[in-house]
Write a protein that holds these residues in place. Structure first.
Motif, PDB file in Angstrom:
ATOM      1  N   UNK A 159       0.830  -1.203   0.000  1.00  0.00           N
ATOM      2  CA  UNK A 159       0.000   0.000   0.000  1.00  0.00           C
ATOM      3  C   UNK A 159       0.869   1.259   0.000  1.00  0.00           C
ATOM      4  N   UNK A 160       1.874   1.247   0.861  1.00  0.00           N
ATOM      5  CA  UNK A 160       2.806   2.379   0.906  1.00  0.00           C
ATOM      6  C   UNK A 160       3.538   2.530  -0.409  1.00  0.00           C
ATOM      7  N   UNK A 161       3.948   1.391  -0.980  1.00  0.00           N
ATOM      8  CA  UNK A 161       4.669   1.420  -2.251  1.00  0.00           C
ATOM      9  C   UNK A 161       3.788   1.975  -3.368  1.00  0.00           C
ATOM     10  N   UNK A 162       2.511   1.612  -3.376  1.00  0.00           N
ATOM     11  CA  UNK A 162       1.591   2.096  -4.401  1.00  0.00           C
ATOM     12  C   UNK A 162       1.415   3.605  -4.314  1.00  0.00           C
ATOM     13  N   UNK A 163       1.357   4.129  -3.094  1.00  0.00           N
ATOM     14  CA  UNK A 163       1.238   5.575  -2.905  1.00  0.00           C
ATOM     15  C   UNK A 163       2.471   6.299  -3.443  1.00  0.00           C
TER      16      UNK A 163
END
Length: 380
Positions: free
Chosen positions: A134-138
């Protein structure tokens, strides 16, 4: 011989810069191992001085500032203990360890996004974020905006040169690089052992060299802390003032020494002056100017200053040489005070408008708020 490192940097920096942009940061990282290995081999297997020249320019040209400080501390610490050959063997092994460990490092997500390899960029970012998808997608979403914006704002070199603001900005970059190099930092660091021997201080030259390189590292660390509080312009001016006083005092010490004054009770003064000078340089002009450095100017002047230092000492004496460095610092203090704009909490647009002598109705705060809403990180 100490000046040859800057020839290596002058040649290699544009080459590796092109490789990192064209083929990726990981390929460039692996290729940096080659000059290190080639550079140390002649020192390990031969004691011929000409081969030392070749290895110096090949091995040291690609060292980055922070790692360079740590490396310098280590070399200064073990130098008196190990022979030159044993030190070279240790330095030869280090890039091999790097090459093995670097295998697990992913390619730069920014480079992958620019190359249109979004899936690979997502995998790399996920690895860098410890598996947090999720953090990577952001982060990838932010990078996509940055890449798109950079493509829409691409301009030709001719357009850049035709703009008064960019010409002034380039001139400032070159002068700040000159301020960083012509203040004498590399001659001081490269000749600090002989400098302390000439001063006749109570601290051994090798111990003093460890202290100096440690101060460089310490200064580079605290400079990042002070940046948000002082701003770049104020820190550079303060840096230049302290450097001026330190170099001027050091020159006075050597002048009085030449006149046979008894300086026994102030034998600590050279080390104190150089310590203050190195610390001020690392906190101020050394770290701030690195944001604006131009490779050719910086490394070319580094080579010139280091190469000509013995000649300057021969004709001007130690005191004259350091008074010259002090005078250079005075000139650049005046230049920074009147010509260099503050960039703290300011948008790129407002800085360019100031360089073009234009007034903007949109305040820096408005631009900052807008960029915050868009959530586009400038560090990429």
């Amino acid at each position: 011989m100490s000046s040859l490192a800057f020839i290596g940097a002058l040649i290699s920096s544009p080459i590796f810069g092109y490789i990192s942009q064209r083929y990726g940061r990981k390929i460039a990282g692996y290729l940096t191992v080659i000059p290190f290995l080639i550079g140390w081999l002649p020192i390990i297997f031969s004691e011929l001085i000409p081969l030392y020249y070749v290895s110096d320019s090949g091995a040291l040209g690609t060292i980055r500032a922070g790692v360079g400080n740590l490396s310098a501390i280590l070399i200064c610490a073990i130098g008196p203990i190990l022979s030159i050959r044993d030190t070279a063997i240790m330095c030869f092994i280090t890039p091999l360890v790097f090459a093995v460990a670097f295998y697990w490092m992913p390619e730069s997500p920014m480079f992958l996004m620019k190359s249109g390899r979004t899936k690979e960029a997502m995998e790399a970012m996920t690895w860098l974020r410890g598996g947090n998808k999720q953090n990577a997608q952001e982060e990838i979403s932010k990078l996509a905006l940055v890449v798109e914006e950079s493509k829409s704002k691409q301009v030709s070199i001719k357009s850049l040169i035709s703009s008064r603001g960019t010409r002034r900005g380039l001139g400032m970059c070159m002068l700040l690089a000159a301020a960083q190099q012509l203040s004498g930092i590399y001659p001081v660091m490269n000749y600090c052992v002989s400098l302390f021997q000439s001063a006749g201080g109570s601290v051994s030259p090798n111990t003093a060299s460890v202290i100096m390189t440690s101060l460089q590292l310490f200064g580079s660390i605290i400079s990042s802390i002070l940046l948000d509080y002082l701003g770049r312009r104020i820190s550079m001016i303060g840096s230049e003032i302290i450097m001026t006083l330190s170099l001027g005092s050091l020159g006075m010490y050597f002048y009085l020494q030449k006149l046979d004054f008894d300086l026994t009770y102030v034998g600590f003064l050279p080390m104190l002056c150089i310590a203050l000078y190195v610390l001020a340089h690392s906190i101020g002009i050394g770290s701030r100017a690195s944001y604006f450095n131009t490779t050719v100017t910086a490394w070319g002047l580094s080579f010139m200053a280091t190469k000509l230092y013995p000649t300057a000492v021969f004709y001007l004496g130690l005191y004259g040489c350091y008074w010259l460095f002090s005078f250079v610092c005075i000139l650049f203090t005046i230049y920074i005070f009147f010509k260099i704009p503050e960039t703290k909490n300011r948008s790129l647009d407002s800085i360019l408008r100031e360089l073009n002598d234009e007034s903007s109705k949109q305040t820096d705060i408005e631009v900052k708020n807008k960029s915050t809403k868009e959530n586009i990180p400038e560090r990429y």
